[in-house]
Design a protein around this motif. Structure first.
Motif, PDB file in Angstrom:
ATOM      1  N   ASP A 111       0.840  -1.196   0.000  1.00 49.00           N
ATOM      2  CA  ASP A 111       0.000   0.000   0.000  1.00 49.00           C
ATOM      3  C   ASP A 111       0.882   1.256   0.000  1.00 49.00           C
ATOM      4  O   ASP A 111       1.998   1.214   0.525  1.00 49.00           O
ATOM      5  CB  ASP A 111      -0.900   0.004   1.242  1.00 49.00           C
ATOM      6  CG  ASP A 111      -2.151  -0.829   1.035  1.00 49.00           C
ATOM      7  OD1 ASP A 111      -2.648  -0.866  -0.103  1.00 49.00           O
ATOM      8  OD2 ASP A 111      -2.617  -1.446   2.006  1.00 49.00           O
ATOM      9  N   SER A 139      -3.876  -0.943  -2.655  1.00 48.44           N
ATOM     10  CA  SER A 139      -5.271  -0.578  -2.388  1.00 48.44           C
ATOM     11  C   SER A 139      -5.873   0.224  -3.533  1.00 48.44           C
ATOM     12  O   SER A 139      -7.064   0.091  -3.848  1.00 48.44           O
ATOM     13  CB  SER A 139      -5.374   0.215  -1.079  1.00 48.44           C
ATOM     14  OG  SER A 139      -5.248  -0.640   0.034  1.00 48.44           O
ATOM     15  N   GLU A 192      -6.579  -2.312  -6.308  1.00 44.28           N
ATOM     16  CA  GLU A 192      -7.734  -3.139  -5.949  1.00 44.28           C
ATOM     17  C   GLU A 192      -9.032  -2.353  -6.084  1.00 44.28           C
ATOM     18  O   GLU A 192     -10.036  -2.873  -6.590  1.00 44.28           O
ATOM     19  CB  GLU A 192      -7.567  -3.661  -4.523  1.00 44.28           C
ATOM     20  CG  GLU A 192      -6.504  -4.737  -4.369  1.00 44.28           C
ATOM     21  CD  GLU A 192      -6.381  -5.240  -2.945  1.00 44.28           C
ATOM     22  OE1 GLU A 192      -6.051  -6.426  -2.759  1.00 44.28           O
ATOM     23  OE2 GLU A 192      -6.596  -4.433  -2.001  1.00 44.28           O
ATOM     24  N   ARG A 193      -9.012  -1.112  -5.622  1.00 42.91           N
ATOM     25  CA  ARG A 193     -10.212  -0.285  -5.700  1.00 42.91           C
ATOM     26  C   ARG A 193     -10.684  -0.105  -7.135  1.00 42.91           C
ATOM     27  O   ARG A 193     -11.891  -0.127  -7.433  1.00 42.91           O
ATOM     28  CB  ARG A 193      -9.939   1.077  -5.071  1.00 42.91           C
ATOM     29  CG  ARG A 193     -11.159   1.987  -5.027  1.00 42.91           C
ATOM     30  CD  ARG A 193     -10.792   3.416  -4.750  1.00 42.91           C
ATOM     31  NE  ARG A 193     -10.037   4.010  -5.854  1.00 42.91           N
ATOM     32  CZ  ARG A 193      -9.553   5.253  -5.857  1.00 42.91           C
ATOM     33  NH1 ARG A 193      -9.749   6.020  -4.799  1.00 42.91           N
ATOM     34  NH2 ARG A 193      -8.893   5.719  -6.889  1.00 42.91           N
ATOM     35  N   ASP A 204      -2.118 -12.051  -0.083  1.00 44.49           N
ATOM     36  CA  ASP A 204      -2.310 -10.819   0.697  1.00 44.49           C
ATOM     37  C   ASP A 204      -1.796 -11.031   2.118  1.00 44.49           C
ATOM     38  O   ASP A 204      -2.519 -11.519   2.985  1.00 44.49           O
ATOM     39  CB  ASP A 204      -3.783 -10.432   0.708  1.00 44.49           C
ATOM     40  CG  ASP A 204      -4.031  -9.047   1.302  1.00 44.49           C
ATOM     41  OD1 ASP A 204      -3.104  -8.509   1.934  1.00 44.49           O
ATOM     42  OD2 ASP A 204      -5.142  -8.513   1.131  1.00 44.49           O
ATOM     43  N   LEU A 253      -9.834   6.322   0.327  1.00 43.82           N
ATOM     44  CA  LEU A 253      -8.799   5.321   0.044  1.00 43.82           C
ATOM     45  C   LEU A 253      -7.904   5.123   1.262  1.00 43.82           C
ATOM     46  O   LEU A 253      -7.522   3.992   1.587  1.00 43.82           O
ATOM     47  CB  LEU A 253      -7.955   5.743  -1.161  1.00 43.82           C
ATOM     48  CG  LEU A 253      -6.814   4.780  -1.535  1.00 43.82           C
ATOM     49  CD1 LEU A 253      -7.372   3.423  -1.949  1.00 43.82           C
ATOM     50  CD2 LEU A 253      -5.952   5.366  -2.645  1.00 43.82           C
ATOM     51  N   VAL A 275      -9.556   2.826   3.649  1.00 45.62           N
ATOM     52  CA  VAL A 275      -9.461   1.444   3.180  1.00 45.62           C
ATOM     53  C   VAL A 275      -8.105   0.854   3.537  1.00 45.62           C
ATOM     54  O   VAL A 275      -8.002  -0.296   3.999  1.00 45.62           O
ATOM     55  CB  VAL A 275      -9.696   1.363   1.661  1.00 45.62           C
ATOM     56  CG1 VAL A 275      -9.323  -0.015   1.121  1.00 45.62           C
ATOM     57  CG2 VAL A 275     -11.137   1.682   1.334  1.00 45.62           C
ATOM     58  N   MET A 276      -7.041   1.635   3.335  1.00 45.01           N
ATOM     59  CA  MET A 276      -5.696   1.152   3.646  1.00 45.01           C
ATOM     60  C   MET A 276      -5.525   0.859   5.134  1.00 45.01           C
ATOM     61  O   MET A 276      -4.940  -0.158   5.519  1.00 45.01           O
ATOM     62  CB  MET A 276      -4.653   2.174   3.188  1.00 45.01           C
ATOM     63  CG  MET A 276      -4.462   2.236   1.691  1.00 45.01           C
ATOM     64  SD  MET A 276      -3.010   3.216   1.236  1.00 45.01           S
ATOM     65  CE  MET A 276      -3.531   4.844   1.764  1.00 45.01           C
ATOM     66  N   GLN A 288      -7.407  -2.356   5.928  1.00 46.11           N
ATOM     67  CA  GLN A 288      -6.749  -3.537   5.365  1.00 46.11           C
ATOM     68  C   GLN A 288      -5.466  -3.905   6.110  1.00 46.11           C
ATOM     69  O   GLN A 288      -5.066  -5.074   6.101  1.00 46.11           O
ATOM     70  CB  GLN A 288      -6.418  -3.305   3.889  1.00 46.11           C
ATOM     71  CG  GLN A 288      -7.610  -3.344   2.973  1.00 46.11           C
ATOM     72  CD  GLN A 288      -8.042  -4.769   2.654  1.00 46.11           C
ATOM     73  OE1 GLN A 288      -8.011  -5.652   3.495  1.00 46.11           O
ATOM     74  NE2 GLN A 288      -8.448  -4.990   1.414  1.00 46.11           N
TER      75      GLN A 288
END
Length: 296
Positions: free
Chosen positions: A146, A150, A153-154, A163, A234, A237-238, A241
Motif C-alpha cells: 500500500d 489498495s 484493488e479499488r 495478501d 482510500l 481502506v488502507m 486492510q
C-alpha cells in the motif's frame, strides 16, 4: 559541527530506507557515515539482522508483524490465472532488486518449485509508476504494498492472489508472524541514554495500545489530513486492510525473529553464510517495562 551538518539529509534517509531492503553493504556504509540515522527512521527488522552482524544495531520495538506484501495479477491476465504455476513467463513488478517485495516473490515462486528465472522481474518502485505500469499493461502481475495495492484493488486493476496484510497468507508465505517493521538503534545509544530510549519506547507502547482499541474511523480522524493525499476514502481502506499487521504490544518474539532469519537466509545471498547471534539483534527490555511506565 552544527545540528544541520550532523543530521543526515532527507535524501540520505531515503537512500538508507531503500537500501534496507537488501543492499546491506550500502546500509553498513551509511551507518558508518551517519551513525544517528537509525534514530530517524523505522524500518525492517531484516535490516537490523544484516546490520547487527557487523555494527551492533538492535531493534527495540516492533511496529508490524508483516511487510503487507500483496501479489496481484493484472486484470487482463486474470482470466487465465488459476494456480501459482500460471505466473511462469509473466512480467512481474517489484519495488526494486533485493527489496522485501522481490524476496517475497522468490518465496512465493518457491512454493511450486519455481524461481525468478521462470518470470521476468521488473523494478517499478512503490508509487505512481508502479500503478501506471499495471494499468497500462506493461506488467502482467505485481508484488507490492500500500498505497499502490489498495488503489489497484479499488479500481479493479488486479486480481489479488496473495495478501500478507492478513494472517492466513502471512502464515502461508513466511510460516508465521514476520518481524517486519521495527524501531531500532545503535545499541550504544540505549546503553548511554537509557532514560531517553525508555521514554521513546513508552510513546510507541502507548500508540500501539491505542491503535488496538481505536476504531478505523478514530485512527483516520487522528491522522493529519495531508496523510490522506487527497483521498480520505482510500486512506481509510488502507488503514482497515492493514490493521492486522500492527503489533499489539511492540514485543519481538523469538519465534518471529527466527522466521525472519530462516526466510532471509534461504532467499537473501547476503545473509546466507553470515553468522548471526539472533538474540543480540533485538532488545525487548524497554517495551516490556513500558506498560507500567507510560502515561495513563
Amino acid at each position: 559541527m552544527s545540528q544541520q551538518e550532523s543530521t543526515p539529509s532527507q535524501a540520505v534517509v531515503d537512500l538508507f530506507v531503500n537500501s534496507s531492503h537488501g543492499d546491506f553493504p550500502k546500509v553498513k556504509e551509511l551507518l558508518g557515515l551517519h551513525p544517528n540515522i537509525l534514530n530517524l527512521v523505522s524500518s525492517a527488522q531484516e535490516t537490523a539482522l544484516g546490520a547487527a552482524a557487523h555494527t551492533g544495531q538492535k531493534a527495540i520495538a516492533l511496529q508490524a508483524n508483516s511487510f503487507g506484501l500483496v501479489v496481484g495479477v493484472q486484470k487482463d491476465k486474470a482470466p487465465s490465472y488459476h494456480t501459482l504455476r500460471d505466473l511462469k513467463g509473466m512480467k512481474i513488478g517489484v519495488t526494486g532488486p533485493g527489496s522485501a517485495s522481490a524476496i517475497g516473490l522468490k518465496m512465493l515462486l518457491s512454493k511450486v518449485g519455481m524461481t525468478v528465472d521462470d518470470v521476468g522481474v521488473i523494478g517499478v518502485g512503490a508509487g505512481a509508476a508502479a500503478v501506471a505500469a499495471v494499468i497500462t499493461g506493461k506488467l502482467d502481475a505485481i508484488a507490492n504494498f500500500d498505497p499502490a495495492i489498495s488503489l489497484l484493488e479499488r479500481d479493479g486493476a488486479i486480481k489479488t492472489i496473495l495478501d500478507t496484510r492478513h494472517a492466513k497468507d502471512l502464515d502461508y508465505l513466511y510460516g508465521g508472524p514476520f518481524a517486519a517493521s521495527a524501531f531500532y538503534l545503535d545499541a550504544r545509544f540505549s546503553e548511554r541514554y537509557p532514560k531517553t530510549t525508555q521514554a521513546f519506547v513508552n510513546a510507541i507502547s502507548t500508540a500501539l495500545d491505542w491503535m488496538t482499541k481505536a476504531s478505523t474511523d478514530e485512527i483516520v480522524e487522528t491522522v493529519p489530513p495531508e496523510y490522506y493525499a487527497g483521498d480520505r476514502a482510500l486512506y481509510r481502506v488502507m488503514i482497515e486492510q492493514n490493521r492486522e499487521r500492527v503489533s499489539p504490544d511492540g514485543r519481538i518474539s523469538p519465534e518471529a525473529a527466527e522466521i525472519v532469519l530462516r526466510n532471509l537466509s534461504a532467499f537473501e545471498d547476503t545473509l546466507r553464510n553470515v553468522k548471526i547471534d539472533l538474540a543480540g539483534t533485538y532488545d525487548n527490555s524497554f517495551i516490556e517495562r513500558a506498560p507500567k511506565l507510560r502515561a495513563p
